[in-house]
Design an enzyme around this catalytic site. Structure first.
Site, PDB file in Angstrom:
ATOM      1  N   ASP A  96      24.655  -0.256  21.421  1.00 40.62           N
ATOM      2  CA  ASP A  96      23.463   0.313  22.080  1.00 40.62           C
ATOM      3  C   ASP A  96      23.690   1.844  22.176  1.00 40.62           C
ATOM      4  OD1 ASP A  96      20.836   0.592  23.117  1.00 40.62           O
ATOM      5  OD2 ASP A  96      21.433  -0.408  24.894  1.00 40.62           O
ATOM      6  N   ASP A 149      18.069   1.791  17.651  1.00 42.98           N
ATOM      7  CA  ASP A 149      19.255   2.326  18.426  1.00 42.98           C
ATOM      8  C   ASP A 149      19.905   0.996  18.828  1.00 42.98           C
ATOM      9  OD1 ASP A 149      17.361   1.152  20.132  1.00 42.98           O
ATOM     10  OD2 ASP A 149      17.499   2.716  21.685  1.00 42.98           O
ATOM     11  N   GLU A 150      19.817  -0.179  18.412  1.00 42.58           N
ATOM     12  CA  GLU A 150      20.614  -1.226  18.921  1.00 42.58           C
ATOM     13  C   GLU A 150      20.787  -2.282  17.872  1.00 42.58           C
ATOM     14  OE1 GLU A 150      19.546  -4.433  22.622  1.00 42.58           O
ATOM     15  OE2 GLU A 150      18.023  -2.968  22.099  1.00 42.58           O
TER      16      GLU A 150
END
Length: 365
Positions: free
Chosen positions: A14, A108-109
């Protein structure tokens, strides 16, 4: 139900305050200052906030006027999703050096299954460290990672030592780690569910673990069995991508009509949580967000917004939904139903194959 899960080596990566961190990286004058990505107008909504802004209570999906009130020195910057997507591609390329079993949840993860890693490293911890080091060196950004034996605990672990942290939970540590956490940290437990659990005397994973399946099902319906497994650190879901659909959404009808902005925004937050979980699970991307509202007199309206890029994250999806809600406020009649849908869906360009579960001891170190 079987409680003997196949052993996997799962990493949840993350990025730390991704959108805001990219802006601070590219604009040195913003470093160390409270930054919000999004519009600063009366109808604007925060898409992402830097850690400096979060100290003041600024968060994603918050109306910009509220954010500015909480943090008078807050600096608003316009989003640049073409840049965020380019950086996300760099990060995805780093993941692919170690495994093809990649399940992105947003820009983003992502989950990675490194049970059988490409480089034959064998240690999930070493891989997580190598990924974080490569991200820092090649993008100038930091990432936090959780390493464990299933997706549920890996995601919890990635949030444990943020920002720029690493947390490892071994199989024998999983149940007690879950027991030690407040239930509001659990994936899928939004504010309303957390309030309900508190009324029922459930504050922590340990409290939840004391309840049997019958009790949980009686109070939480079909989710009862899932909660039973969560409380014991059990999650059999593989890292995988899913088939495309034209749209994904969800809606809720309320027993009591909602009038106030606060109640409506809280209700919408709950729908965002449900719908984005479905989007992430099915690995789809879309460009159109549609808000559905049914009033007490059964009059129904929809409001939609399409953007040039695919919606990049839960935060952006939420921000657009809240912006659409802002457009109809204040309401002149009570609201009995709210719904939110992501449309104009696209198939992920590369499907990740789930690694075959392997019954083996972890080589974490």
């Amino acid at each position: 139900m079987s409680d003997a899960p196949p052993l996997r080596k799962i990493i949840h990566v993350d990025m730390d305050a991704f959108f805001a961190s990219v802006e601070q990286r590219d604009h040195p004058e913003l470093r160390g200052k409270p930054v919000a990505v999004g519009g600063s107008s009366r109808r604007g909504v925060v898409a992402a906030a830097s850690y400096e802004a979060r100290v003041f209570g600024v968060r994603s999906a918050m109306p910009s006027v509220t954010a500015a009130r909480r943090c008078p020195d807050l600096i608003f910057v316009k989003s640049r999703f073409d840049v965020y997507r380019e950086v996300s591609g760099q990060i995805r390329a780093i993941f692919q050096r170690f495994t093809d079993a990649i399940e992105p949840l947003s820009l983003d993860e992502a989950y990675l299954d490194v049970t059988q890693d490409k480089q034959g490293i064998g240690s999930a911890v070493k891989i997580a460290k190598a990924i974080r080091a490569a991200i820092r060196e090649e993008t100038g950004l930091t990432a936090s990672a959780g390493v464990s034996y299933n997706k549920f605990i890996a995601k919890l672990a990635s949030d444990q030592n943020k920002p720029d942290g690493l947390c490892v939970i071994l199989p024998e540590q999983g149940p007690e780690f879950v027991a030690s956490l407040p239930v509001k940290r659990f994936h899928g437990v939004g504010p309303k569910t957390n309030e309900k659990m508190a009324r029922l005397g459930i504050q922590t994973g340990a409290d939840l673990r004391e309840k049997d399946v019958a009790w949980l099902t009686a109070h939480f319906g079909s989710w009862g069995e899932g909660l039973f497994r969560m409380a014991r650190g059990i999650d059999h879901r593989p890292v995988r991508s899913s088939r495309i659909r034209k749209s994904l959404g969800g809606e809720r009808t309320y027993g009591e009509d909602k009038w106030s902005e606060g109640d409506l925004r809280e209700a919408l937050d709950g729908i965002v949580e449900i719908v984005w979980d479905r989007i992430a699970e099915r690995q789809v991307r879309g460009r159109t967000v549609t808000l559905k509202v049914k009033f007490a007199d059964f009059r129904q309206i929809t409001r939609a917004r399409s953007i040039e890029h695919a919606v990049a994250s839960r935060e952006e999806f939420s921000a657009i939904g809240h912006s659409l809600l802002t457009d109809i406020l204040p309401v002149e009649n009570g609201v009995r139903l709210l719904g939110l849908t992501l449309g104009s869906l696209e198939r992920d360009e590369q499907e990740a194959k789930a690694a075959t579960p392997v019954q083996q001891a972890f080589a974490f170190d």
